[in-house]
Design a protein around this motif. Structure first.
Motif, mmCIF file in Angstrom:
data_model
loop_
_atom_site.group_PDB
_atom_site.id
_atom_site.type_symbol
_atom_site.label_atom_id
_atom_site.label_comp_id
_atom_site.label_asym_id
_atom_site.label_seq_id
_atom_site.Cartn_x
_atom_site.Cartn_y
_atom_site.Cartn_z
ATOM 1 N N UNK A 65 -2.005 -4.941 -8.714
ATOM 2 C CA UNK A 65 -3.237 -4.218 -9.045
ATOM 3 C C UNK A 65 -3.475 -3.018 -8.137
ATOM 4 N N UNK A 66 -3.387 -3.145 -6.819
ATOM 5 C CA UNK A 66 -3.588 -1.948 -5.986
ATOM 6 C C UNK A 66 -2.527 -0.880 -6.199
ATOM 7 N N UNK A 67 -1.292 -1.277 -6.489
ATOM 8 C CA UNK A 67 -0.250 -0.281 -6.737
ATOM 9 C C UNK A 67 -0.507 0.494 -8.027
ATOM 10 N N UNK A 91 4.460 3.840 -8.209
ATOM 11 C CA UNK A 91 5.117 2.606 -8.660
ATOM 12 C C UNK A 91 6.631 2.771 -8.691
ATOM 13 N N UNK A 92 7.079 3.886 -9.231
ATOM 14 C CA UNK A 92 8.522 4.126 -9.282
ATOM 15 C C UNK A 92 9.109 4.188 -7.880
ATOM 16 N N UNK A 93 8.360 4.787 -6.959
ATOM 17 C CA UNK A 93 8.829 4.906 -5.583
ATOM 18 C C UNK A 93 8.956 3.520 -4.939
ATOM 19 N N UNK A 131 -3.482 1.205 -9.158
ATOM 20 C CA UNK A 131 -4.530 2.172 -8.817
ATOM 21 C C UNK A 131 -3.950 3.363 -8.047
ATOM 22 N N UNK A 132 -3.026 3.062 -7.136
ATOM 23 C CA UNK A 132 -2.390 4.146 -6.393
ATOM 24 C C UNK A 132 -1.583 5.048 -7.315
ATOM 25 N N UNK A 133 -0.941 4.450 -8.308
ATOM 26 C CA UNK A 133 -0.139 5.246 -9.234
ATOM 27 C C UNK A 133 -1.028 6.145 -10.085
ATOM 28 N N UNK A 134 -2.251 5.697 -10.366
ATOM 29 C CA UNK A 134 -3.204 6.549 -11.077
ATOM 30 C C UNK A 134 -3.590 7.755 -10.225
ATOM 31 N N UNK A 135 -3.756 7.503 -8.889
ATOM 32 C CA UNK A 135 -4.165 8.587 -7.996
ATOM 33 C C UNK A 135 -3.014 9.542 -7.692
#
Length: 330
Positions: free
Chosen positions: A12-14, A25-27, A16-20
């Motif tokens: 879940x936090x990843x 996520x790919x990284x 949100x980070x991918x949205x920002x």
């Protein structure tokens, strides 16, 4: 799949980070284990600062997302923790590719590395792959017994607490089992050795046994007053006596040898009311001749140790039992 998504609690936090910062996520999914674990540790630290993962859209600011996406392992850890405890980056590589099952495990790992007592960190470095089980065991273990050899042989925090109690029990019985001696024995364990054997070796050298019901020996009845004498009797009579050492050590059982022919077992009565003749044993626990048993009973009567009276009731009771035995235990 880990509970909570592809990467467990990190999913879940990843997202949100991918949205920002698209590409996070790919990284993460293509990162080497060291960098990936640095990201998981940073997520745990950020979660602690702000609260639970659904605390709001500002849980992970854009700058944090950018560090996760572009930063090196040390950059990510420094952004999350400020200062990096010595050994944390290399310790994270011992976790593997998957995140630890709980975010708090990363915080516990960091706390162990910042502790002034280095034994926990040394135990982890020597214990292979780091798991939440090992962290639970380390947190429960008395710091004196933190070592790779205990970490690899204890299965849970609850078992670690029992081990602490077992060492305390041993030290109350063996004055030579000092902290330094016990720690040295743990350090010197061979790969095939077990904690049970380690504890048993110390118990066999116990030198603080409780009072014996027979104050002094005579020509017939010789009390076994040391662990060495109990072990020697077990070897000579070829029985399971060596497995009853703990009972002897805590006063649940006392033993004596009668005429060199048999072992006499005593058990304590409640409320400090003395001791009771419990049983008589000969070699290999074979049936004891009635005459020998009677001699032991007579000796105990002579020195004032009570026994269960199996002969009560006389001939009338024997006749009654002969005709009514089929009604017993019915």
């Amino acid at each position: 799949m880990i509970d909570g998504g592809l990467l467990g609690w990190c999913t879940a936090p990843l997202v949100k980070l991918d949205d920002a910062a698209p590409g996070v996520l790919a990284r993460v999914l293509t990162a080497a284990p060291a960098r990936r674990q640095a990201i998981f540790a940073a997520l745990a630290a950020q979660e602690e600062k702000v609260g639970v993962c659904d605390a709001g859209d500002d849980l992970f600011p854009t700058s944090f997302a950018e560090v996760i996406r572009h930063g090196r392992s040390n950059d990510i850890l420094r952004r999350a923790f400020g200062s990096i405890p010595e050994g944390l980056p290399s310790m994270l590589t011992q976790i593997g590719e998957r995140p630890l099952p709980r975010a708090k495990d990363y915080l516990a790992l960091r706390a162990l590395l910042t502790d002034s007592d280095a034994r926990a960190a040394e135990a982890l470095r020597g214990a292979g792959r780091i798991t939440c089980r090992k962290l639970d065991v380390l947190n429960a273990l008395d710091p004196r017994w933190r070592h790779a050899n205990t970490l690899e042989r204890i299965d849970s925090g609850g078992e670690a607490l029992l081990f602490n109690q077992a060492i305390g029990f041993i030290q109350s019985l063996n004055l030579k089992a000092t902290d330094e001696v016990v720690a040295g024995a743990i350090d010197g364990m061979r790969p095939t050795s077990t904690l049970a054997r380690l504890l048993d070796r110390f118990l066999q050298r116990a030198d603080q046994l409780p009072p014996h019901p027979i104050a002094a020996s005579d020509n017939e009845l010789r009390p076994l007053l040391s662990m060495r004498s109990v072990l020697d009797a077990g070897r000579r009579y070829r029985n399971c006596l060596r497995h009853r050492l703990a009972d002897v050590a805590v006063g649940r059982m006392a033993l004596a040898e009668f005429r060199g022919e048999c072992l006499v077992e005593f058990r304590p009565l409640t409320v400090g009311a003395g001791w009771l003749l419990r049983d008589v044993h000969i070699e290999r626990n074979r049936p004891v001749p009635l005459s020998l048993f009677a001699d032991v009973e007579a000796k105990c009567d002579e020195i004032g140790i009570p026994r269960i009276n199996e002969a009560g009731g006389g001939d009338g009771r024997s006749g009654y039992r002969h005709f009514t035995k089929e009604l017993e235990w019915g």
